[in-house]
Write a protein that holds these residues in place. Structure first.
Motif, short mmCIF file in Angstrom:
data_model
loop_
_atom_site.label_atom_id
_atom_site.label_comp_id
_atom_site.label_asym_id
_atom_site.label_seq_id
_atom_site.Cartn_x
_atom_site.Cartn_y
_atom_site.Cartn_z
N ALA A 97 -15.36 -34.40 -28.24
CA ALA A 97 -14.70 -33.67 -27.16
C ALA A 97 -13.45 -32.93 -27.63
O ALA A 97 -13.01 -31.96 -27.02
N THR A 102 -12.55 -25.90 -23.73
CA THR A 102 -12.83 -26.24 -22.34
C THR A 102 -12.14 -25.26 -21.40
O THR A 102 -11.25 -24.50 -21.80
N SER A 106 -10.60 -29.89 -14.69
CA SER A 106 -11.65 -30.87 -14.49
C SER A 106 -12.83 -30.24 -13.76
O SER A 106 -12.66 -29.52 -12.76
N GLY A 107 -14.04 -30.51 -14.26
CA GLY A 107 -15.23 -30.01 -13.59
C GLY A 107 -15.33 -30.50 -12.17
O GLY A 107 -15.71 -29.77 -11.25
N LEU A 142 -20.84 -29.24 -13.61
CA LEU A 142 -19.59 -29.88 -14.00
C LEU A 142 -19.17 -29.54 -15.43
O LEU A 142 -17.99 -29.60 -15.75
N TYR A 143 -20.14 -29.17 -16.28
CA TYR A 143 -19.78 -28.89 -17.67
C TYR A 143 -20.39 -27.60 -18.22
O TYR A 143 -20.09 -27.20 -19.34
N TRP A 144 -21.19 -26.90 -17.43
CA TRP A 144 -21.93 -25.74 -17.94
C TRP A 144 -21.02 -24.58 -18.29
O TRP A 144 -20.07 -24.28 -17.57
N ARG A 155 -16.77 -25.19 -22.24
CA ARG A 155 -17.18 -26.28 -21.36
C ARG A 155 -16.52 -26.10 -20.00
O ARG A 155 -15.29 -25.96 -19.91
N GLY A 156 -17.31 -26.09 -18.93
CA GLY A 156 -16.78 -25.87 -17.59
C GLY A 156 -16.54 -24.41 -17.25
O GLY A 156 -16.00 -24.09 -16.19
N GLU A 203 -24.61 -31.73 -24.16
CA GLU A 203 -23.65 -32.43 -23.31
C GLU A 203 -22.21 -32.06 -23.65
O GLU A 203 -21.29 -32.34 -22.88
N THR A 204 -22.01 -31.40 -24.79
CA THR A 204 -20.66 -30.93 -25.12
C THR A 204 -20.24 -29.79 -24.20
O THR A 204 -19.06 -29.46 -24.11
N GLY A 205 -21.22 -29.15 -23.53
CA GLY A 205 -20.92 -28.02 -22.68
C GLY A 205 -20.91 -26.70 -23.41
O GLY A 205 -20.43 -25.70 -22.89
#
Length: 323
Positions: A97, A102, A106-107, A142-144, A155-156, A203-205
């Protein structure tokens, strides 16, 4: 990129994430790896020349690695020539992460803010279809990211881009009170929803490529198809569905930029213009941020290969309050 200098000849070392990777063949017939490496500070193209799997190992996108190499300029941009590379080991105590850019928010906070806006719509059809689509896509949203390589490819990023346009749209509606606010906001919220099906995302976005649907159909057509499907399921009127479908299909403005049709009513035109504005401001900020104060950036492909000037009059790292 946050690398540690090893000597005065440009040799650097550090940990990073492989964003994309492809094995190619040089003009001399040798295999080499062409990679895009990234961390929270940015990304850089890297080459591992004369690649040999039994010597260098095998690598895939989204793998964490430690590299050593030299940075030089190629076509006006930094490029890393890798001399050593290895996978990250447990003893390195590295968290994935920490190497992913990012949205900075927060997502959950961004999603909840957008959902709360839609939940207050007085138009029950718009409220129903927007809230249902949001709920069904919540976990991915939430993370796309909002893109593979260009604007908001973090991410996000999808939620950040959407929420930014919502704030712009709210301002526009105060200036032009005749605009259908709830229709415009519904189009904003749904305009990129099909990007969830367009990109391959870990999943890292971070997007690593396009899905088959993304390549063959694209998020504009897939978004309109999704609206049509949900409208039938929820009993939404043909007119409401048609207006939303048109906004999604036309939000790229011109056919040369992927739009199926040009915007044909006010809210569709506003969505297209605000989408372009937010994407361009993001691209410009990223480029100017990387430039030395009172100097120009490298040429930015997404901005017609313009060089952008960092006048240094503002704090580019100042965090906007989106909530």
């Amino acid at each position: 990129m946050n690398f540690t200098p090893i000597d005065n000849n440009g040799l650097v070392e550090g940990f990073c994430l492989i964003k994309t990777i492809e094995q190619k063949t040089s003009s001399k017939g040798d295999a080499y790896l062409d990679m895009m490496l990234s961390d929270k500070d940015g990304e850089i193209n890297a080459k591992l020349w004369r690649y040999q799997k039994d010597i260098h190992g095998e690598y895939t996108a989204n793998a964490l690695v430690k590299i050593r190499g030299t940075i030089s300029q190629y076509n006006g941009a930094d490029q890393l020539k890798i001399e050593r590379i290895r996978p990250v080991e447990a003893a390195d105590n590295i968290n994935a992460a920490d190497f992913v850019k990012t949205a900075g928010y927060s997502g959950e906070e961004m999603f909840n803010e957008i959902f709360a806006i839609a939940e207050k719509f007085s138009d029950q059809e718009l409220k129903s279809i927007v809230c249902t689509i949001l709920n069904d896509n919540r976990m991915a949203m939430l993370y796309w990211p909002a893109a593979f390589k260009l604007h908001h490819a973090v991410r996000g990023g999808l939620l950040m881009h959407t929420l930014s346009i919502i704030r712009l749209a709210e301002g526009v509606c105060r200036v032009y009170p005749f605009v259908d606010r709830e229709l415009l906001l519904s189009g904003v919220i749904l305009h990129d929803i099909a990007k969830i099906s367009e990109y391959e995302v870990s999943e890292t976005g971070i997007a690593t490529g396009y899905t088959a649907e993304g390549n063959l159909i694209g998020h504009l057509a897939m978004g309109a198809m999704a609206i049509n499907k949900y409208a039938k399921q929820l009993g939404i009127s043909k007119k409401t569905a048609m207006l939303l479908e048109h906004m999604v299909l036309s939000h790229h403005g011109e056919p040369e930029f992927g739009a199926a049709v040009r915007p044909m009513f006010i809210e569709a035109e506003l969505l297209s213009e605000l989408d372009l504005m937010d994407s361009r401001v993001f691209e410009m900020k990223e480029a100017v941020e990387a430039a030395t104060e009172e100097d120009f950036s490298s040429r930015v492909w997404a901005m017609d290969n313009r060089k952008l000037y960092n006048h240094a009059r503002t704090d580019l790292n100042k965090k906007v309050n989106l909530f």
